[in-house]
Scaffold this motif. Structure first.
Motif, PDB file in Angstrom:
ATOM      1  N   UNK A 190       7.147  -5.099   4.099  1.00 16.82           N
ATOM      2  CA  UNK A 190       6.774  -6.344   4.671  1.00 16.82           C
ATOM      3  C   UNK A 190       5.698  -6.091   6.040  1.00 16.82           C
ATOM      4  N   UNK A 191       5.883  -5.039   6.585  1.00 17.67           N
ATOM      5  CA  UNK A 191       5.111  -4.759   7.709  1.00 17.67           C
ATOM      6  C   UNK A 191       3.625  -4.805   7.566  1.00 17.67           C
ATOM      7  N   UNK A 192       3.367  -3.806   6.561  1.00 23.31           N
ATOM      8  CA  UNK A 192       1.804  -3.660   6.045  1.00 23.31           C
ATOM      9  C   UNK A 192       1.354  -4.910   5.350  1.00 23.31           C
ATOM     10  N   UNK A 193       2.138  -5.453   4.570  1.00 23.93           N
ATOM     11  CA  UNK A 193       1.869  -6.842   3.792  1.00 23.93           C
ATOM     12  C   UNK A 193       1.538  -7.725   4.925  1.00 23.93           C
ATOM     13  N   UNK A 194       1.948  -7.685   6.180  1.00 25.75           N
ATOM     14  CA  UNK A 194       1.578  -8.613   7.260  1.00 25.75           C
ATOM     15  C   UNK A 194       0.160  -8.269   7.781  1.00 25.75           C
TER      16      UNK A 194
END
Length: 203
Positions: free
Chosen positions: A31-35
């Motif tokens: 989710x972090x890199x998706x952000x």
């Protein structure tokens, strides 16, 4: 590919690719890199007139980037946030954001983006009727550009001096090689003359 298409102005295609990439990261549980990918998508949305959607993605990106230490990515998210706020006509909020983002750029020495931010600050201030702030931002921008030109000039002069010194060395080496060849030729001539003298003496 999304970055490449965004760079050449193909925002629709770039947005589609960033959206697909974001969904892939989410499916993988990152989710972090998706952000961060979402923040890239937001940059395309701003260009496509979808600034409100962009703001949501940028806030999500910045919230993930700060704790993970991706400070430059977080900085770019804030810069794009200013762009989105300007597009939405929220100039008071945009002014507040641009001041904080300029401070961030100065503290990290990100001068390329600093010029863009100062230009935006001047634009926002003019639109808001704050001519004193607009003039101040414009003066800072001119000073920054002048400093950049001076640095470029100094670098160019240093490169020219280095090339000149290298050329001087090449010429000097050429002269020495020429002198050596002349000495070798003189030595051969003397040896030939000495050999003739020896033959004469023997006769």
């Amino acid at each position: 590919e999304g970055h490449a298409r965004k760079t050449v102005g193909q925002f629709e295609q770039a947005a589609m690719l960033f959206k697909q990439a974001r969904e892939l990261f989410l499916r993988r549980g990152d989710a972090s890199f998706a952000s961060t990918i979402g923040a890239n998508l937001a940059g395309c949305y701003i260009e496509l007139g979808r600034a409100k959607e962009a703001l949501e993605l940028l806030h999500e990106g910045w919230t993930a980037e700060i704790p993970s230490g991706r400070l430059y990515s977080a900085f770019i998210s804030k810069l794009d946030t200013v762009h989105a706020l300007v597009k939405l006509g929220r100039f008071a909020q945009a002014q507040s954001e641009v001041v904080a983002t300029i401070a961030d750029a100065r503290s990290h020495g990100w001068n390329v983006k600093l010029a863009e931010l100062l230009a935006m600050q001047a634009q926002i201030a003019r639109t808001s009727g704050n001519l004193r702030l607009a003039l101040s931002a414009q003066d800072q921008l001119i000073q920054l550009q002048s400093h950049s030109r001076d640095q470029t000039h100094s670098t160019a002069m240093a490169e020219l001096e280095a090339r000149y010194a290298a050329r001087e060395r090449e010429l000097r080496i050429g002269e020495l090689e020429k002198e050596n060849r002349q000495r070798e030729l003189e030595l051969k001539t003397r040896r030939a003359a000495a050999a003739e003298d020896t033959v004469k003496i023997e006769r």
